[in-house]
Design an enzyme around this catalytic site. Structure first.
Site, short mmCIF file in Angstrom:
data_model
loop_
_atom_site.label_atom_id
_atom_site.label_comp_id
_atom_site.label_asym_id
_atom_site.label_seq_id
_atom_site.Cartn_x
_atom_site.Cartn_y
_atom_site.Cartn_z
N GLU A 1 0.83 -1.21 0.00
CA GLU A 1 0.00 0.00 0.00
C GLU A 1 0.87 1.26 0.00
O GLU A 1 2.09 1.21 0.13
CB GLU A 1 -0.90 0.02 1.26
CG GLU A 1 -2.37 -0.26 0.99
CD GLU A 1 -3.13 0.93 0.43
OE1 GLU A 1 -2.47 1.88 -0.04
OE2 GLU A 1 -4.37 0.90 0.43
N ARG B 1 -6.82 0.99 13.41
CA ARG B 1 -5.43 1.25 13.02
C ARG B 1 -5.44 2.32 11.92
O ARG B 1 -6.44 2.52 11.23
CB ARG B 1 -4.75 -0.01 12.48
CG ARG B 1 -5.36 -0.55 11.17
CD ARG B 1 -4.44 -1.57 10.52
NE ARG B 1 -5.00 -2.19 9.32
CZ ARG B 1 -4.97 -1.64 8.10
NH1 ARG B 1 -4.43 -0.44 7.92
NH2 ARG B 1 -5.47 -2.29 7.07
N ASN C 1 -4.73 3.76 8.32
CA ASN C 1 -4.68 3.21 6.98
C ASN C 1 -3.97 4.25 6.09
O ASN C 1 -2.85 4.63 6.39
CB ASN C 1 -6.09 2.87 6.48
CG ASN C 1 -6.07 1.88 5.33
OD1 ASN C 1 -5.27 0.94 5.31
ND2 ASN C 1 -6.94 2.07 4.35
N GLU D 1 -9.92 -5.61 10.44
CA GLU D 1 -10.64 -6.56 9.59
C GLU D 1 -10.51 -7.99 10.11
O GLU D 1 -9.44 -8.40 10.57
CB GLU D 1 -10.09 -6.51 8.16
CG GLU D 1 -10.36 -5.19 7.45
CD GLU D 1 -9.61 -5.08 6.14
OE1 GLU D 1 -10.27 -4.87 5.11
OE2 GLU D 1 -8.38 -5.22 6.15
N ASN E 1 -9.42 5.92 3.28
CA ASN E 1 -8.52 5.55 2.20
C ASN E 1 -8.01 6.76 1.42
O ASN E 1 -7.62 7.75 2.01
CB ASN E 1 -9.17 4.49 1.30
CG ASN E 1 -8.39 3.19 1.32
OD1 ASN E 1 -7.15 3.21 1.24
ND2 ASN E 1 -9.07 2.07 1.45
N ASP F 1 -9.97 2.33 -3.40
CA ASP F 1 -8.93 2.20 -2.39
C ASP F 1 -8.05 3.46 -2.41
O ASP F 1 -8.55 4.55 -2.20
CB ASP F 1 -8.14 0.91 -2.66
CG ASP F 1 -7.44 0.37 -1.42
OD1 ASP F 1 -6.94 1.17 -0.63
OD2 ASP F 1 -7.36 -0.87 -1.27
#
Length: 302
Positions: A16, A98, A100, A118, A151, A206
C-alpha cells in the site's frame, strides 16, 4: 501503454501507500500487516525494507529528514538510518482501529485516517474510523468520524477541493478545502462506484492519485484495475488492468512523473490461489505510455 513488474511479491500481506520520493528517485511503500516500510531504488533496482513493531498504514518523507508513518494507532516519525521511531500522536484510544492511508496536502500538513480491524479483507465493524490531520506545529485535528475504511486522498489543481475515499460506501467524496486553515466543508459525492452489481467490475475504491489534468486515478480493490475518473462528472474515462486482483493504491513517479506505480495485496488469497491464479499478488507494478503526467508528491513540512 505497458504494465511491468518492478518489485515481484514485494509485500507479503497488503502492499500500500506508494510515494515517489523525487529527491532520491525511490519509491516508498508499505506492507501494512507485516509492519514493513519499503524503499525501492529505481536506479539500482534494490528493494530494501525496515521492520516496525505494528501495522504500517502509510509512509511519507519529512522536509527536515526522516519519514512520517501511520504506526498502529499512532502518527510517528521514523529515522531509517538509526532504525528509530518516535510516536507523536495516538488516536482512537477506546477503539480497535489502526491507521490506513495517509498523505500530505499542498501546504505540507499530514492527513491520515483510521479503520476498524478486519476479520478478513473488507469485513470489519463499520463506522469505527476517523480522518485526522497533523498540522505543521504538531497539533492534531479531527475532521470526520464514523468512517469505515479511510482511504485515498487527493487535491485539485487549484487546491480548493479535497478528494477522499471511504471504501465501504464505495464512494469518492469531494470537499471544499481551505489550504490556509486546513478546514474541509460541503461534503458531496464526486464518484459513486454504484450498487452490488458493479462490485465484480469495479471492486472497492482504495488509494488514489491525480494527474496534471485534474483527473483522478483510483485503485479498484478486488477488481485488479486502476480507473481514471473525471471528478466533475463522475464518469469512468479509462482503466488499466493488472495480473493481481487486490490493487490497493497508485502514484505517479519517474523523472518526468509519467510513470504510474501501483501496489497490491496478497492477504486473503489461499496459498493455492496465490500459486496458480495470482502469482504476482503483493508486487509493485509500473505503467508507462499513459500519455499523462502526475506532479511531485508533497512532504510533511512540520
Amino acid at each position: 501503454m505497458s504494465v511491468t513488474v518492478v518489485v515481484k511479491n514485494g509485500a507479503s500481506t497488503v502492499g500500500e501507500g506508494p510515494h515517489w520520493d523525487e529527491a532520491t528517485q525511490t519509491l516508498l511503500y508499505v506492507d501494512i500487516l507485516a509492519g514493513d516500510v519499503h524503499r525501492w531504488n529505481s536506479v539500482t533496482g534494490q528493494d530494501e525494507k525496515i521492520h516496525l513493531d505494528a501495522s504500517v498504514g502509510f509512509v511519507t518523507p519529512c522536509r527536515k529528514g526522516g519519514y512520517m508513518v501511520g504506526l498502529g494507532k499512532s502518527l510517528a516519525h521514523m529515522n531509517w538510518e538509526a532504525n528509530a521511531v518516535t510516536n507523536l500522536q495516538e488516536v482512537d484510544l477506546e477503539k480497535n482501529t489502526r491507521f490506513n492511508d495517509g498523505k500530505c496536502d499542498p501546504s505540507g500538513r499530514l492527513w491520515a485516517g483510521t479503520m476498524g480491524m478486519e476479520t478478513k479483507p473488507t469485513v470489519l465493524e463499520h463506522y469505527q474510523g476517523s480522518l485526522y490531520s497533523l498540522e505543521k506545529d504538531g497539533t492534531l485535528k479531527t475532521h470526520l468520524d464514523k468512517i469505515s475504511i479511510s482511504n485515498g486522498l487527493a487535491w485539485s489543481e487549484d487546491n480548493r477541493t479535497m478528494f477522499y475515499i471511504d471504501s465501504i460506501p464505495r464512494k469518492v467524496y469531494a470537499f471544499d478545502f481551505d489550504i490556509t486553515t486546513g478546514e474541509i466543508s460541503n461534503q458531496r459525492t464526486a464518484v459513486d462506484f454504484g450498487g452490488p452489481d458493479t462490485i465484480e467490475s469495479l471492486g472497492f475504491p482504495d488509494g488514489m492519485t491525480s494527474d496534471t489534468e485534474g483527473k483522478l486515478w483510483v485503485a479498484c480493490y478486488s477488481a485488479g484495475k486502476v480507473v481514471q475518473f473525471d471528478c466533475e462528472t463522475g464518469k469512468e474515462l479509462r482503466s488499466v488492468e493488472f495480473p493481481a486482483k487486490k490493487t490497493t493504491s497508485c502514484c505517479f513517479g519517474g523523472k518526468n512523473f509519467d510513470e504510474l506505480y501501483v501496489t497490491c495485496a496478497k492477504t486473503g488469497l489461499t496459498e493455492e490461489e496465490f500459486q496458480t491464479q495470482q502469482p504476482l499478488a503483493g508486487s509493485v507494478f509500473k505503467v508507462t505510455g499513459l500519455g499523462v503526467k502526475g506532479k511531485p508528491m508533497y512532504v510533511y513540512e512540520g
